[in-house]
Write an enzyme that holds these catalytic residues in place. Structure first.
Site, PDB file in Angstrom:
ATOM      1  N   TYR A   1       0.830  -1.273  -0.108  1.00 46.04           N
ATOM      2  CA  TYR A   1       0.181  -0.029  -0.060  1.00 46.04           C
ATOM      3  C   TYR A   1       0.889   1.162  -0.002  1.00 46.04           C
ATOM      4  CZ  TYR A   1      -3.080   3.607   2.196  1.00 46.04           C
ATOM      5  OH  TYR A   1      -4.070   4.514   2.499  1.00 46.04           O
TER       6      TYR A   1
ATOM      7  N   ASN B   1       7.953 -10.385  -1.434  1.00 43.14           N
ATOM      8  CA  ASN B   1       7.490 -11.693  -1.620  1.00 43.14           C
ATOM      9  C   ASN B   1       6.036 -11.882  -1.728  1.00 43.14           C
ATOM     10  OD1 ASN B   1       6.538 -11.234   0.804  1.00 43.14           O
ATOM     11  ND2 ASN B   1       7.441 -13.140   1.823  1.00 43.14           N
TER      12      ASN B   1
ATOM     13  N   ARG C   1       1.340 -10.164   1.257  1.00 45.61           N
ATOM     14  CA  ARG C   1       0.041  -9.715   1.155  1.00 45.61           C
ATOM     15  C   ARG C   1      -0.661 -10.095   0.232  1.00 45.61           C
ATOM     16  NH1 ARG C   1      -2.329  -4.636   3.311  1.00 45.61           N
ATOM     17  NH2 ARG C   1      -0.264  -4.187   3.883  1.00 45.61           N
TER      18      ARG C   1
ATOM     19  N   THR D   1       5.716   1.638  14.454  1.00 46.75           N
ATOM     20  CA  THR D   1       4.318   2.096  14.461  1.00 46.75           C
ATOM     21  C   THR D   1       3.932   2.761  15.902  1.00 46.75           C
ATOM     22  OG1 THR D   1       1.868   1.111  15.080  1.00 46.75           O
ATOM     23  CG2 THR D   1       3.844  -0.353  14.909  1.00 46.75           C
TER      24      THR D   1
ATOM     25  N   SER E   1      -0.702  -6.081  20.498  1.00 52.86           N
ATOM     26  CA  SER E   1      -0.814  -7.264  19.781  1.00 52.86           C
ATOM     27  C   SER E   1       0.566  -7.780  19.269  1.00 52.86           C
ATOM     28  CB  SER E   1      -1.714  -7.019  18.427  1.00 52.86           C
ATOM     29  OG  SER E   1      -0.844  -6.503  17.536  1.00 52.86           O
TER      30      SER E   1
ATOM     31  N   TYR F   1       1.575  -8.693  16.518  1.00 54.27           N
ATOM     32  CA  TYR F   1       1.943  -7.737  15.367  1.00 54.27           C
ATOM     33  C   TYR F   1       2.934  -6.510  16.059  1.00 54.27           C
ATOM     34  CZ  TYR F   1       2.397  -3.571  12.578  1.00 54.27           C
ATOM     35  OH  TYR F   1       2.529  -2.457  11.880  1.00 54.27           O
ATOM     36  N   HIS F   2       2.035  -5.701  17.134  1.00 53.07           N
ATOM     37  CA  HIS F   2       2.845  -4.605  17.508  1.00 53.07           C
ATOM     38  C   HIS F   2       3.970  -4.877  18.337  1.00 53.07           C
ATOM     39  CE1 HIS F   2      -1.263  -2.884  16.843  1.00 53.07           C
ATOM     40  NE2 HIS F   2      -0.443  -1.898  16.330  1.00 53.07           N
TER      41      HIS F   2
ATOM     42  N   LYS G   1       7.047  -5.468  16.341  1.00 53.66           N
ATOM     43  CA  LYS G   1       7.766  -3.949  15.995  1.00 53.66           C
ATOM     44  C   LYS G   1       8.575  -3.482  16.904  1.00 53.66           C
ATOM     45  CE  LYS G   1       5.813  -2.808  11.824  1.00 53.66           C
ATOM     46  NZ  LYS G   1       6.461  -2.166  10.642  1.00 53.66           N
TER      47      LYS G   1
END
Lengths: 387, 387
Positions: free
Chosen positions: B11, B32, B35, B145, B180, B182-183, B186
């Site tokens: 994006y 790769n 997404r 983030t 999360s 994911y977070h 990071k």
């Protein structure tokens, strides 16, 4: 209590397993022999001759004490292993030593760095997911390290810090500035475990441990087959243990750089005491509790001088020599770390004395023919060769 | 300048690649297609019809502008891919978007959590080792983030906090309480990159980005084949983009819980501006610089009401509906995050206005027949089903 010991074949894991078993708990150990394999690859070995595998260890334990310890030989990064152990053993407490614990190993090259972080982070994630789904009321006692904090210019608190900022206040995780790819992996674990407590309501105690020294616990002394490992090499050996060995074999004590690096230290018998205290006084559901687990602070030079003095008492002439520091770290710095929470729970410290060092000398002397001098000087460097 | 864009099919990655190329830089992208594959597996897709792969994208870019962009289709967790790209392209700046970016995806189950952390941490470690050995003077611009900070009860600073404690002072990393798996990945990245700067002397800028909204940049509007993706589904869609789409198709705006969750937001055109500013003003050797990258703070409810109002302007009747919050997060909290460093470098914010929302409505309207309503409501839950 059903107590699962992850990394139950290690320097601390095996004595911990015997301690809980001797107290009458139902103990199960898991290990994939990572440390043994790393030694084989490097051509190094424990000073003490340890039993050939966990099977031999628990057989000897049974013969000596009549008590049973269960064994799973397996890798914590393999979900089926972790799921299987949790489903069948249904632990009430999990003592988690099951990680790659060496800073020099983690700094050797990219492969070792990636392996260390993947191994430690994925193994611990698997444990957290297994707790979430199969043992949500169990208590995780995770071995962290004082090295997570680094050497900040302020007092180090136990896990959290009350911060006053622009007129507002919050209690937040103590900021971490770790000094190796290994220490980073422990910081990652801490964040992941904190999350699992906050979001899934798990209960956990993180024991940010200092550098452990010593060879014997009550149980390792019962029988030579029950000895725990004692590493003195450049990869897995730690400061005081290595100095004692160097003193015995007549090798100069290798102080890295100026030797002003100050850290927390504790005796292996106090490690067992602390882990027992944590298990016997579990965290609350949803609580991520952090204890700083050490009993005294020393600089590396202070330690070397203590060993030198203890050596003189028994007629050993000990030289202290500064070698180029392979690490990137401050060699002179402020260091003051709080460590009162375990004392509040009842910890009675065994402080370092010349007597203890003298008794370590004796045990090392007994196995000195097993020493390989070629693996004492540091080889893994924190900086690339050309910088 | 030779600029490597990791995650250059995404994006933000694809518009960033075009932007630097249009400025005359030598641009190489790596992706790769993670997404695209995740969408295929889930049966979802971008609202906008994007070109079929990077080859088609760079061909269209060449036809439209006469400029070349290099492509490597490969995985950053594969060391040979990373080593090869660094050895051949010799980047001077690396813009790193190449991670799994979805919190719901990372919370789905153990497999997705472990994949997310392994993918992001190992990919970034590979980049750091490649920089260390092959591009030690290059500047890493890493997308972090704002979610790394969580929602502390004190003002959020840009990466570091001056802490006064027991009469002493230090500047330390701002404590992180991410929400999360994911977070968390990071946060792990941030610690690893900080270390690489401190110990290897690398230079890096961490852009702790807020939630991005918008569809078009100067370059995506040149030709339909240059469109960037626009995700609106429950896994990859983000608050404002999803609300705009819901408004257009007549679906209630799905506010999670009370809607008091406040976050930083920015327009996609400001993301490109910020990344350009970071690349053009590199960090110093050894510096790990952190910028908070957003332009305005909104609560989710405020956003929904803005969209409702903009809808009314163009005759859309928009309902705002609270749905059960699948996440574990505070729904009412203090939030005040500093974001002045990019302004100091010259950022000129494009603030959210009804006009912008109106123009998003128009673009969405153009592709509304591509919308699959079945993938709008949240499915991944932070808590196990029985708790």
């Amino acid at each position: 209590m059903r107590i699962l010991i992850l990394g139950g074949d290690g320097y601390l894991g095996w004595p911990t397993a015997m301690r809980f078993s001797s107290r009458g708990h139902d103990v199960h150990v898991v290990d994939n022999y990572l440390r043994r394999r790393a030694h084989e690859e490097a051509g190094t070995d424990s000073l003490t001759p340890i039993a050939e595998d966990l099977g031999a260890r628990v057989r000897a334990w049974r013969e000596v004490t009549g008590r049973e310890i269960g064994v799973t030989e397996g890798d914590l990064t393999d979900w089926e292993v972790v799921r299987g152990v949790f489903a069948s053993f249904r632990p009430e407490a999990i003592v988690h030593y099951g990680e790659m614990p060496s800073a020099p190993y983690s700094m050797r090259d990219r492969d070792h760095a990636v392996f260390t972080q993947t191994n430690n982070v994925v193994g611990t994630l698997n444990v957290l997911w297994a707790m979430r789904d199969l043992a949500p009321d169990a208590h995780l006692v995770k071995l962290g390290t004082m090295g997570e904090y680094g050497t900040p210019n302020i007092d180090i608190e136990e896990g959290y810090l009350e911060i006053h900022h622009n007129g507002r206040t919050d209690v937040l995780p103590f900021p971490k500035v770790p000094g190796s790819m290994y220490h980073l992996s422990k910081v990652h674990d801490s964040h992941n475990i904190h999350f699992a407590c906050r979001v899934w309501g798990l209960r956990a105690t993180d024991l940010n441990q200092g550098v452990v020294y010593g060879i014997h616990t009550d149980e390792t002394q019962l029988d030579e087959r029950l000895l725990t490992r004692f590493d003195y090499d450049d990869v897995f050996g730690t400061a005081l243990n290595r100095f004692c060995l160097q003193a015995v074999i007549g090798h100069p004590l290798t102080v890295y750089g100026k030797g002003g690096q100050t850290r927390g230290y504790l005796n292996i018998v106090d490690t067992l005491q602390c882990v027992e205290l944590a298990v016997n006084h579990p965290a609350e559901p949803g609580e991520f509790r952090v204890f700083n687990q050490f009993t005294e602070q020393f600089s590396v030079l202070e330690l070397a001088e203590l060993v030198q003095k203890a050596g003189a008492q028994v007629g050993l002439e000990v030289e202290v020599r500064s070698v180029e520091n392979p690490r990137v770290e401050l060699e002179e710095h402020y260091y003051n770390a709080r460590h009162t929470k375990l004392l509040d729970l009842g910890l009675r410290p065994h402080l370092l004395s010349e007597t203890l060092i003298g008794s370590m000398f004796e045990t090392i002397e007994r196995y000195r023919d097993r020493v390989d001098v070629a693996h004492i000087l540091p080889r893994d460097r924190w900086r690339p060769p050309d910088r």
